[in-house]
Design a protein around this motif. Structure first.
Motif, PDB file in Angstrom:
ATOM      1  N   PRO A   1      -1.692   4.521 -17.416  1.00 52.93           N
ATOM      2  CA  PRO A   1      -0.459   4.935 -16.741  1.00 52.93           C
ATOM      3  C   PRO A   1      -0.439   4.645 -15.244  1.00 52.93           C
TER       4      PRO A   1
ATOM      5  N   ALA B   1      11.059   5.035 -17.729  1.00 52.93           N
ATOM      6  CA  ALA B   1      10.046   5.469 -18.692  1.00 52.93           C
ATOM      7  C   ALA B   1      10.631   6.400 -19.750  1.00 52.93           C
TER       8      ALA B   1
ATOM      9  N   ASN C   1       2.319  12.405 -17.735  1.00 55.40           N
ATOM     10  CA  ASN C   1       2.767  11.041 -17.447  1.00 55.40           C
ATOM     11  C   ASN C   1       3.822  11.010 -16.338  1.00 55.40           C
TER      12      ASN C   1
ATOM     13  N   ASN D   1       2.769   7.428 -23.646  1.00 60.80           N
ATOM     14  CA  ASN D   1       2.000   6.193 -23.470  1.00 60.80           C
ATOM     15  C   ASN D   1       1.706   5.578 -24.839  1.00 60.80           C
TER      16      ASN D   1
ATOM     17  N   THR E   1       2.094  11.557 -13.048  1.00 59.27           N
ATOM     18  CA  THR E   1       1.353  10.355 -12.656  1.00 59.27           C
ATOM     19  C   THR E   1       2.291   9.308 -12.081  1.00 59.27           C
ATOM     20  N   ILE E   2       3.416   9.082 -12.739  1.00 53.48           N
ATOM     21  CA  ILE E   2       4.394   8.103 -12.259  1.00 53.48           C
ATOM     22  C   ILE E   2       4.852   8.472 -10.851  1.00 53.48           C
TER      23      ILE E   2
ATOM     24  N   GLY F   1       2.977   0.869 -23.795  1.00 54.21           N
ATOM     25  CA  GLY F   1       2.865   1.816 -22.703  1.00 54.21           C
ATOM     26  C   GLY F   1       4.143   2.505 -22.280  1.00 54.21           C
ATOM     27  N   LEU F   2       4.049   3.186 -21.141  1.00 53.01           N
ATOM     28  CA  LEU F   2       5.143   4.000 -20.622  1.00 53.01           C
ATOM     29  C   LEU F   2       6.398   3.190 -20.347  1.00 53.01           C
TER      30      LEU F   2
END
Length: 316
Positions: A134, A97, A72, A105, A75-76, A115-116
Motif C-alpha cells: 500500500p 481507491a 489502508n 488491497n 496509509t494512503i 491492489g488498492l
C-alpha cells in the motif's frame, strides 16, 4: 399429427424448470451477498467510524468501514502528506481507491490489475509485489497525480481519470463526499473524528517495535525521535494489565494550526494510530486533551495532554 406428451413427461419438464429457476435465484442471492461483502470489506465492516465534528467536512456525514479499510485509508493519507501533497490530493486518492478496490488491497482485478488502485504491472506501475504494498502503490498514485497540471483545481473525476485511465471515469464522483470526510479526519483537520472498536483480544499483539516500523513506513524515518527517548518509563517491567509500552511521537514538527488551537499534524498521527489499533494492538491514544481507548472511544482527559506529542500505548 401433433405429438402427444405423456403427463409424467410434462411433470418432469416442469420440475426441471422449477429447479433451474430456484438455482438461478440462489445464485443471484449469493452474488448479491458477495457484492455487499466486497464493497463493505466483509465481516466487521462497521468497526471504524468517521464523523464530521461540526458539519464543515461533509455536512454532518458519517462513514463506516472495516479495520482493514481504515488501515489502508490512513496509509494512503500518510503517504500523501509525507510527500507534501495537500488535502485535496488525499481526497482524490481516497476516492480513487474507494472506486477501484473498496479500500481493500486485493490480489485480482481486470486483466492484471492489482491492489488498492488496481495498478497494472504490464503498464509500468511496478512489480506485483510492489503494487501490493500500500505504501508503494499510494506513492505511485501521488507521483502521477503531481504530474497533472492544476490537478487540485480540476473536478475530482478529471484528476483521477488522468492518472487511472479508467473505462468508467464518472464512477469516481460518487465517492467524493466520503473521501472528503475521510481526508479531513486523516490529515488531522478534523480532531477526534475517527473511532475504531477493535476486538479486545487483539490488544498487545503488535509490540512497540512493530508500531515504530509501521510509523516509519507510512511517514518516513523522521517521524520518530531516537528509540531511547521515545519510550516513557512505563516500558520497564509493567505490572499485569498495566501499560506495556508508551511511545511518544513528536507532533510539533511542521506543526499546522488546526481547529481549537490543536496541531493538525498531531491529529493526523493520532488518527493514524487509532486506524491501526487492531492491526498493531494499540489500546490507547492521547493528544491535545483527548484520549482514545479501545472499547470506549474518545473522551476528555482529566489531566490534559499537550500538543507537542501523541502518546500511543499498548496493553498486555
Amino acid at each position: 399429427m401433433p405429438r402427444t406428451v405423456a403427463p409424467a413427461r410434462r411433470h418432469t419438464a416442469r420440475s426441471r424448470r422449477l429447479r433451474i429457476v430456484a438455482a438461478f435465484a440462489v445464485l443471484v442471492a449469493v452474488a448479491g451477498y458477495l457484492t455487499v461483502q466486497y464493497v463493505t470489506g466483509g465481516k466487521g465492516s462497521d468497526q471504524c467510524t468517521v464523523e464530521s465534528a461540526d458539519g464543515s467536512a461533509g455536512e454532518g456525514r458519517t462513514y463506516r468501514m472495516s479495520s482493514e479499510q481504515a488501515v489502508n485509508a490512513a496509509t494512503i493519507s500518510a503517504v500523501g502528506t509525507t510527500r507534501g501533497m495537500p488535502e485535496r490530493a488525499v481526497t482524490i486518492a481516497l476516492a480513487t481507491a474507494l472506486q477501484e478496490s473498496g479500500l481493500r488491497n486485493i490480489e485480482h482485478g481486470d486483466r492484471d490489475s492489482l491492489g488498492l488502485f488496481q495498478q497494472r504491472p504490464s503498464q509500468g506501475w511496478g512489480t506485483e509485489k510492489q503494487i501490493l504494498d500500500p505504501v508503494y502503490s499510494a506513492g505511485k498514485f501521488y507521483q502521477h497525480l503531481a504530474e497533472v497540471p492544476g490537478y487540485s483545481r480540476l473536478p475530482l473525476t478529471v484528476a483521477a481519470q488522468r492518472v487511472q485511465r479508467s473505462g468508467f471515469p464518472q464512477a469516481y464522483a460518487k465517492h467524493e463526499p466520503d473521501a472528503a470526510l475521510l481526508a479531513a479526519a486523516l490529515t488531522g483537520r478534523t480532531p477526534a473524528a475517527l473511532n475504531c472498536e477493535p476486538p479486545r483480544s487483539t490488544a498487545g499483539t503488535g509490540g512497540m517495535a512493530k508500531v515504530r516500523a509501521a510509523l516509519v513506513r507510512s511517514f518516513g524515518k523522521d517521524v520518530l525521535p531516537s528509540e531511547k527517548a521515545a519510550d516513557g518509563p512505563d516500558t520497564a517491567s509493567p505490572p499485569a494489565g498495566a501499560t506495556a509500552g508508551v511511545l511518544s511521537v513528536p507532533a510539533d514538527t511542521a506543526l499546522r494550526s488546526g481547529k481549537g488551537g490543536s496541531g493538525q499534524r498531531g491529529w493526523e498521527l493520532a488518527h493514524w494510530a487509532v486506524a491501526q489499533s487492531e492491526a498493531l494492538g494499540i489500546d490507547e491514544v492521547a493528544y491535545a486533551g483527548k484520549k482514545w481507548e479501545s472499547g470506549s472511544g474518545w473522551r476528555t482527559e482529566r489531566k490534559e495532554s499537550g500538543t507537542s506529542a501523541v502518546r500511543i500505548g499498548l496493553v498486555q
